[in-house]
Design a protein around this motif. Sequence first.
Motif, PDB file in Angstrom:
ATOM      1  N   GLU A   1      24.666   6.028  -3.885  1.00  8.31           N
ATOM      2  CA  GLU A   1      23.183   7.377  -4.327  1.00  8.31           C
ATOM      3  C   GLU A   1      21.996   6.395  -4.397  1.00  8.31           C
ATOM      4  OE1 GLU A   1      25.910  10.384  -6.672  1.00  8.31           O
ATOM      5  OE2 GLU A   1      24.691   9.111  -7.566  1.00  8.31           O
ATOM      6  N   TYR A   2      22.083   5.242  -5.488  1.00  9.38           N
ATOM      7  CA  TYR A   2      21.075   4.788  -5.849  1.00  9.38           C
ATOM      8  C   TYR A   2      20.395   3.713  -4.951  1.00  9.38           C
ATOM      9  CZ  TYR A   2      18.066   1.144  -8.259  1.00  9.38           C
ATOM     10  OH  TYR A   2      16.908   0.565  -8.898  1.00  9.38           O
ATOM     11  N   MET A   3      21.125   3.064  -4.153  1.00  4.87           N
ATOM     12  CA  MET A   3      20.748   2.117  -3.076  1.00  4.87           C
ATOM     13  C   MET A   3      20.171   3.109  -1.964  1.00  4.87           C
ATOM     14  SD  MET A   3      23.714  -0.631  -2.538  1.00  4.87           S
ATOM     15  CE  MET A   3      22.872  -1.554  -1.768  1.00  4.87           C
ATOM     16  N   PHE A   4      20.565   4.212  -1.527  1.00  6.31           N
ATOM     17  CA  PHE A   4      19.947   5.090  -0.549  1.00  6.31           C
ATOM     18  C   PHE A   4      18.596   5.782  -0.884  1.00  6.31           C
ATOM     19  CE2 PHE A   4      19.403   9.273   1.599  1.00  6.31           C
ATOM     20  CZ  PHE A   4      19.112   8.744   2.980  1.00  6.31           C
ATOM     21  N   LEU A   5      18.710   5.985  -2.198  1.00  8.37           N
ATOM     22  CA  LEU A   5      17.227   6.345  -2.591  1.00  8.37           C
ATOM     23  C   LEU A   5      16.227   5.466  -2.828  1.00  8.37           C
ATOM     24  CD1 LEU A   5      17.708   9.022  -5.692  1.00  8.37           C
ATOM     25  CD2 LEU A   5      17.014   9.589  -3.293  1.00  8.37           C
ATOM     26  N   MET A   6      16.607   4.317  -3.040  1.00  5.01           N
ATOM     27  CA  MET A   6      15.629   2.971  -2.984  1.00  5.01           C
ATOM     28  C   MET A   6      15.178   2.951  -1.668  1.00  5.01           C
ATOM     29  SD  MET A   6      15.106   2.576  -6.389  1.00  5.01           S
ATOM     30  CE  MET A   6      15.261   4.286  -6.414  1.00  5.01           C
ATOM     31  N   ILE A   7      16.189   2.875  -0.592  1.00  5.61           N
ATOM     32  CA  ILE A   7      15.850   2.890   0.785  1.00  5.61           C
ATOM     33  C   ILE A   7      14.872   3.887   1.375  1.00  5.61           C
ATOM     34  CG2 ILE A   7      16.598   2.609   3.247  1.00  5.61           C
ATOM     35  CD1 ILE A   7      18.947   1.302   1.917  1.00  5.61           C
ATOM     36  N   ARG A   8      15.157   5.138   0.928  1.00  2.98           N
ATOM     37  CA  ARG A   8      14.269   6.437   1.351  1.00  2.98           C
ATOM     38  C   ARG A   8      12.959   6.362   0.633  1.00  2.98           C
ATOM     39  NH1 ARG A   8      10.824  10.173   0.116  1.00  2.98           N
ATOM     40  NH2 ARG A   8      11.006  12.101   0.959  1.00  2.98           N
ATOM     41  N   ALA A   9      12.590   5.599  -0.792  1.00  5.04           N
ATOM     42  CA  ALA A   9      11.580   5.624  -1.043  1.00  5.04           C
ATOM     43  C   ALA A   9      10.589   4.756  -0.433  1.00  5.04           C
ATOM     44  CB  ALA A   9      11.720   5.005  -2.555  1.00  5.04           C
ATOM     45  N   LYS A  10      10.784   3.609   0.085  1.00  4.50           N
ATOM     46  CA  LYS A  10      10.346   2.447   0.845  1.00  4.50           C
ATOM     47  C   LYS A  10      10.025   2.985   2.236  1.00  4.50           C
ATOM     48  CE  LYS A  10       9.766  -0.268  -2.613  1.00  4.50           C
ATOM     49  NZ  LYS A  10       8.550  -0.272  -3.533  1.00  4.50           N
ATOM     50  N   SER A  11      10.691   4.023   2.666  1.00  2.65           N
ATOM     51  CA  SER A  11      10.546   4.236   4.222  1.00  2.65           C
ATOM     52  C   SER A  11       9.861   5.461   4.344  1.00  2.65           C
ATOM     53  CB  SER A  11      12.149   4.860   4.439  1.00  2.65           C
ATOM     54  OG  SER A  11      13.189   3.680   4.377  1.00  2.65           O
ATOM     55  N   VAL A  12       9.781   6.469   3.425  1.00  2.00           N
ATOM     56  CA  VAL A  12       9.073   7.673   3.562  1.00  2.00           C
ATOM     57  C   VAL A  12       8.158   8.235   2.397  1.00  2.00           C
ATOM     58  CG1 VAL A  12      10.314   8.527   5.713  1.00  2.00           C
ATOM     59  CG2 VAL A  12      10.791   9.187   3.356  1.00  2.00           C
TER      60      VAL A  12
ATOM     61  N   PHE B   1      14.359   2.150   6.203  1.00  2.14           N
ATOM     62  CA  PHE B   1      15.077   2.871   7.564  1.00  2.14           C
ATOM     63  C   PHE B   1      13.818   2.940   8.585  1.00  2.14           C
ATOM     64  CE2 PHE B   1      15.324   6.746   5.058  1.00  2.14           C
ATOM     65  CZ  PHE B   1      14.345   7.153   5.698  1.00  2.14           C
ATOM     66  N   LEU B   2      14.465   2.947   9.829  1.00  2.00           N
ATOM     67  CA  LEU B   2      13.449   3.038  11.258  1.00  2.00           C
ATOM     68  C   LEU B   2      13.277   4.546  11.468  1.00  2.00           C
ATOM     69  CD1 LEU B   2      14.467  -0.280  13.029  1.00  2.00           C
ATOM     70  CD2 LEU B   2      12.610  -0.010  11.258  1.00  2.00           C
TER      71      LEU B   2
ATOM     72  N   PRO C   1       4.802  -5.849  21.752  1.00  4.82           N
ATOM     73  CA  PRO C   1       4.647  -6.577  20.611  1.00  4.82           C
ATOM     74  C   PRO C   1       5.884  -6.206  19.741  1.00  4.82           C
ATOM     75  CG  PRO C   1       2.915  -5.450  20.624  1.00  4.82           C
ATOM     76  CD  PRO C   1       3.451  -5.399  22.053  1.00  4.82           C
ATOM     77  N   VAL C   2       6.497  -6.761  18.883  1.00  5.27           N
ATOM     78  CA  VAL C   2       7.628  -6.512  17.825  1.00  5.27           C
ATOM     79  C   VAL C   2       6.845  -6.045  16.576  1.00  5.27           C
ATOM     80  CG1 VAL C   2       9.625  -7.471  16.770  1.00  5.27           C
ATOM     81  CG2 VAL C   2       9.079  -8.052  18.868  1.00  5.27           C
ATOM     82  N   LEU C   3       7.432  -4.912  16.195  1.00  2.00           N
ATOM     83  CA  LEU C   3       6.928  -4.461  14.871  1.00  2.00           C
ATOM     84  C   LEU C   3       7.799  -4.930  13.766  1.00  2.00           C
ATOM     85  CD1 LEU C   3       6.263  -0.783  16.032  1.00  2.00           C
ATOM     86  CD2 LEU C   3       4.695  -2.491  15.641  1.00  2.00           C
ATOM     87  N   ASN C   4       7.168  -5.806  12.911  1.00  2.00           N
ATOM     88  CA  ASN C   4       7.867  -6.104  11.731  1.00  2.00           C
ATOM     89  C   ASN C   4       7.991  -5.192  10.430  1.00  2.00           C
ATOM     90  OD1 ASN C   4       8.534  -8.610  13.063  1.00  2.00           O
ATOM     91  ND2 ASN C   4       6.342  -9.313  12.511  1.00  2.00           N
ATOM     92  N   THR C   5       8.946  -5.083   9.696  1.00  2.00           N
ATOM     93  CA  THR C   5       8.929  -4.285   8.650  1.00  2.00           C
ATOM     94  C   THR C   5       9.230  -5.160   7.420  1.00  2.00           C
ATOM     95  OG1 THR C   5      11.403  -4.301   8.882  1.00  2.00           O
ATOM     96  CG2 THR C   5      10.246  -2.533   9.819  1.00  2.00           C
ATOM     97  N   PRO C   6       8.647  -4.619   6.334  1.00  5.22           N
ATOM     98  CA  PRO C   6       8.757  -5.539   5.089  1.00  5.22           C
ATOM     99  C   PRO C   6      10.057  -5.404   4.441  1.00  5.22           C
ATOM    100  CG  PRO C   6       7.694  -3.336   4.769  1.00  5.22           C
ATOM    101  CD  PRO C   6       8.002  -3.481   5.984  1.00  5.22           C
ATOM    102  N   ASN C   7      10.502  -6.630   3.866  1.00  5.88           N
ATOM    103  CA  ASN C   7      11.684  -6.764   2.951  1.00  5.88           C
ATOM    104  C   ASN C   7      11.191  -6.288   1.678  1.00  5.88           C
ATOM    105  OD1 ASN C   7      12.891  -7.294   5.357  1.00  5.88           O
ATOM    106  ND2 ASN C   7      13.173  -9.499   4.886  1.00  5.88           N
ATOM    107  N   HIS C   8      12.299  -5.784   0.901  1.00  4.47           N
ATOM    108  CA  HIS C   8      12.187  -5.615  -0.776  1.00  4.47           C
ATOM    109  C   HIS C   8      13.580  -6.003  -1.025  1.00  4.47           C
ATOM    110  CE1 HIS C   8       8.539  -3.073   0.347  1.00  4.47           C
ATOM    111  NE2 HIS C   8       9.410  -2.600   1.296  1.00  4.47           N
ATOM    112  N   GLU C   9      13.572  -5.722  -2.471  1.00  2.60           N
ATOM    113  CA  GLU C   9      14.766  -6.376  -3.361  1.00  2.60           C
ATOM    114  C   GLU C   9      15.080  -5.286  -4.566  1.00  2.60           C
ATOM    115  OE1 GLU C   9      15.808 -10.538  -4.685  1.00  2.60           O
ATOM    116  OE2 GLU C   9      15.011  -9.586  -6.177  1.00  2.60           O
TER     117      GLU C   9
END
Length: 259
Positions: free
Chosen positions: A75-86, A27-28, A4-12
């Motif tokens: 910087e900001y975009m990477f931190l937001m991605i990191r927050a939702k990732s781990v 990030f995966l 099965p394919v593992l879906n990831t949630p989307n954010h804005e």
Amino acid sequence: MNLPVLNTPNHEMTIPSTGEKVTYRPFLVKEQKILMMAQESGDETHMIRSIGDIVKSCTFGKIDNPNKLPTFDLEYMFLMIRAKSVGSEIELKVTCPDDEETVVDYKINLDDIKVQHTEGHNKQIMLTDEIGLEMNYPSMEMVRGFAVDNAKITELSFELIRNTIKNVFDKEQVYDEMSAKDLDNFIEQMTTEQFEKVSKFFETMPKLSHTVNVTNPNTGGTLLRSCVLIEFLKISDRLSSRDFLSPPIPSLARFLNFL
């Protein structure tokens, strides 16, 4: 048999410099592995490239060239991605500024971190009553050379200024088709006072930062609360030094320790 394919949630999130909204995903594991390998390598160029690649992948290619973004956007975009990732909380060791010795634990919620803007900051710089500059914000692509060759700080600093000048204008016209040689000559003709105005642009440009209250437990039983400004990717440090030609080099490895 197909698994099965593992879906990831989307954010804005909103890009700080433009106000544009962009959809992103966490990030995966395969991408986290890339970041960890970049951290282990100790190669800051590799780290910067890896961060850009993650931002591009996690925004579904909407940000197709992250290293051309203003540094504070990336910087900001990477931190937001990191927050939702781990997770949105990170634990830091903070040295109390009153005695510069006591180290305390501190937790920061990445969701609370914003790009800070300095009042009065302007992308237009008037060098005289009639002649001025319009500036672009430096991108990661422009500043990563500082992490590679510390011996050429002066040369790299002048190159950075040249590359961030969008145009030169006077009361007659706007000059936006300029050779590198013409720009170098123009910069070298500046007085110290005029060059200081250019330096101030970098000093006051938006930056990703967070102010925390630190309690020192070793101050005679008195709870002394001091403000500590934490700048995350530290790219702005190399641009905001009053001694512009000797900006410190940031530690991307320290930043990636938040992963």
